[in-house]
Design an enzyme around this catalytic site. Structure first.
Site, PDB file in Angstrom:
ATOM      1  N   TYR A 231      37.818  34.680  55.257  1.00 28.11           N
ATOM      2  CA  TYR A 231      38.767  35.160  56.266  1.00 28.11           C
ATOM      3  C   TYR A 231      38.401  34.682  57.672  1.00 28.11           C
ATOM      4  CZ  TYR A 231      40.730  38.328  52.734  1.00 28.11           C
ATOM      5  OH  TYR A 231      41.327  38.855  51.609  1.00 28.11           O
TER       6      TYR A 231
ATOM      7  N   LYS B 188      31.514  34.612  42.055  1.00 32.48           N
ATOM      8  CA  LYS B 188      32.159  33.613  41.190  1.00 32.48           C
ATOM      9  C   LYS B 188      31.196  32.434  41.172  1.00 32.48           C
ATOM     10  CE  LYS B 188      35.819  32.260  38.837  1.00 32.48           C
ATOM     11  NZ  LYS B 188      36.128  32.788  37.501  1.00 32.48           N
TER      12      LYS B 188
ATOM     13  N   ASP C  88      38.307  42.895  49.287  1.00 31.10           N
ATOM     14  CA  ASP C  88      39.645  43.279  49.733  1.00 31.10           C
ATOM     15  C   ASP C  88      40.504  43.612  48.509  1.00 31.10           C
ATOM     16  OD1 ASP C  88      41.909  43.613  51.228  1.00 31.10           O
ATOM     17  OD2 ASP C  88      42.107  41.534  51.865  1.00 31.10           O
TER      18      ASP C  88
ATOM     19  N   ASP D 184      36.606  37.819  38.210  1.00 29.84           N
ATOM     20  CA  ASP D 184      37.751  37.984  37.303  1.00 29.84           C
ATOM     21  C   ASP D 184      37.441  39.060  36.259  1.00 29.84           C
ATOM     22  OD1 ASP D 184      35.815  36.115  36.601  1.00 29.84           O
ATOM     23  OD2 ASP D 184      37.168  34.822  35.478  1.00 29.84           O
TER      24      ASP D 184
ATOM     25  N   ASP E 118      41.294  47.668  46.640  1.00 26.89           N
ATOM     26  CA  ASP E 118      42.652  48.209  46.493  1.00 26.89           C
ATOM     27  C   ASP E 118      42.920  48.565  45.039  1.00 26.89           C
ATOM     28  OD1 ASP E 118      43.192  47.950  49.170  1.00 26.89           O
ATOM     29  OD2 ASP E 118      45.180  47.063  48.851  1.00 26.89           O
TER      30      ASP E 118
END
Ligand code: NAD
Length: 362
Positions: free
Chosen positions: A141, A192, A248, A224, A252
């Site tokens: 980000y 990852k 992020d 994943d 959620d």
């Protein structure tokens, strides 16, 4: 010593839910002698309307001087057509980076009274209590270079950079292990590493830091698989540690396991444990002014503040018990309402929690 709390109500339902949290603070002060001083400042759209910027210098000044920060929410349709640099969300991002709030703590707890509010089967989620730590000021980000350009084939292309330095990983890893020590002593680092070199380094550094915390069991999972396991069997996790973008998304996902966004608090901390505490939800323009917003996420943010920044677990526990007691009495705001319970508004829920808190003294 008096604790100074900067209170930033913000936009939409922000002022409505903050008003209830302030009642809880007043009660802590009056009934339990907690020395607290609050001062309010503008942020987001409300600040833009009053001063032309979503992040006024006075707000930054106040938050720097304060011991802790309580925020409502920012944003709303009224400010959506403004240019990016003055959008309400810039106020929030500005605060995070100016105060170097690099770690975001998001607990996902399912209260027994609300099992029916989750979209997942009760046996999968009942008793859920996990903590997700998301890195907040680095990663893709913020990485440079970033942007859009026309490539040599004349096509538009977009690009971002996923970058973490060793020290950025190390500092959040320490927080992760320390929080795991205070919980069930299990830390799962999400990466990852099979595809991304940056997260290969993430894994390497987390393992190195882990050697300093032999009492914490460290495991690793690819993002994943983590997403799948969160929905399949979320109770296998205690503390999850991950980067900005993975965090992020996963936080959620974890929030939804618990049924309502109106229940979940969060904390963003700097290296000294100073923090900004806020509900995970936004300004909810669709219900603003209707008196129906759930104030519990904001009230639980206060309990996180006491626990993680003010080292006051006793009063943090008191607030959590008062919330449970209000739920036990059958009261529900509209977002967590189910048949057989009593629907109440923001103020009634806040008052019920304050009254339970007051009673806990007897
Ligand atoms: P939102 O979280 O504001 O609302 C999503 C849904 O959840 C809405 O239906 C809303 O009514 C409901 N909801 C949220 N909080 C609730 C509560 N306490 N009680 C009951 N119901 C609640 O997300 P959104 O609609 O995507 O965004 C609205 C605005 O908030 C946007 O401007 C967005 O940028 C901003 N936003 C701010 C923050 C923040 O301040 N940290 C976070 C997310 C979104």
């Amino acid at each position: 010593m008096t604790t100074k709390i900067a209170v930033l109500p913000g936009d939409g339902i922000g002022p409505e839910i903050i008003a209830e949290a302030l009642k809880v603070l007043d009660c802590l002060q009056a009934e339990f002698g907690v020395p607290i001083e609050t001062e309010q400042a503008l942020i987001g759209g409300a600040a833009y309307d009053a001063t032309g910027t979503p992040f006024p210098a006075e707000t930054l000044e106040l938050t720097k001087k304060a011991d802790s920060i309580l925020l409502g929410a920012v944003g709303g349709p009224k400010w959506e057509s403004l240019e990016y640099s003055v959008r309400p969300e810039r106020g929030l991002l500005g605060l995070r980076s100016e105060l170097d709030l690099f770690v975001n703590l998001r607990p996902a707890i399912l209260y027994p009274q609300l099992v029916a509010a989750s979209t997942i089967k009760p046996e999968v989620v009942s008793g859920l209590d996990i903590m997700i730590l998301r890195e907040l000021t680095g990663g893709i980000y913020f990485g440079q270079p970033r942007g859009r350009r026309i490539n040599e084939k004349g096509e538009r292309e977009g690009f971002n950079t996923l970058i973490y330095s060793e020290s950025e990983i190390r500092r959040i890893a320490h927080v992760g292990f320390q929080i795991a020590q205070k919980r069930n002593k299990r830390l799962c680092s999400v990466d990852k590493a099979n595809v991304l070199e940056c997260t290969e380094l993430w894994r390497e550094v987390v393992i190195e830091v882990g050697k300093e915390y032999p009492d914490v069991a460290l495991s690793h999972i690819y993002v994943d698989n983590a997403a799948m396991q969160l929905v399949r069997n979320p109770k296998q996790f205690d503390v999850m540690l991950t980067d900005n973008m993975f965090g992020d998304i996963l936080s959620d996902c974890a929030a939804m396991l618990t049924g309502s966004i109106g229940m979940l608090p969060s904390a963003s901390l700097d290296r000294n444990g100073k923090g900004m505490y806020e509900p995970i939800h936004g300004s909810a323009p669709d219900i603003t002014g209707k008196g129906v917003a759930n104030p519990i996420a904001t009230i639980l943010s206060l309990s996180m503040m006491l626990r993680y920044s003010l080292d006051d677990a006793v009063n943090a526990d008191r607030i959590e018990k008062a919330v449970l007691s209000a739920l036990d009495s059958g009261l529900r705001t509209a977002d967590i309402y189910s048949e057989g319970t009593q629907k109440v508004g923001t103020t009634e829920m806040g008052n019920a929690i304050v009254s339970a808190l007051r009673k806990s003294k007897q």
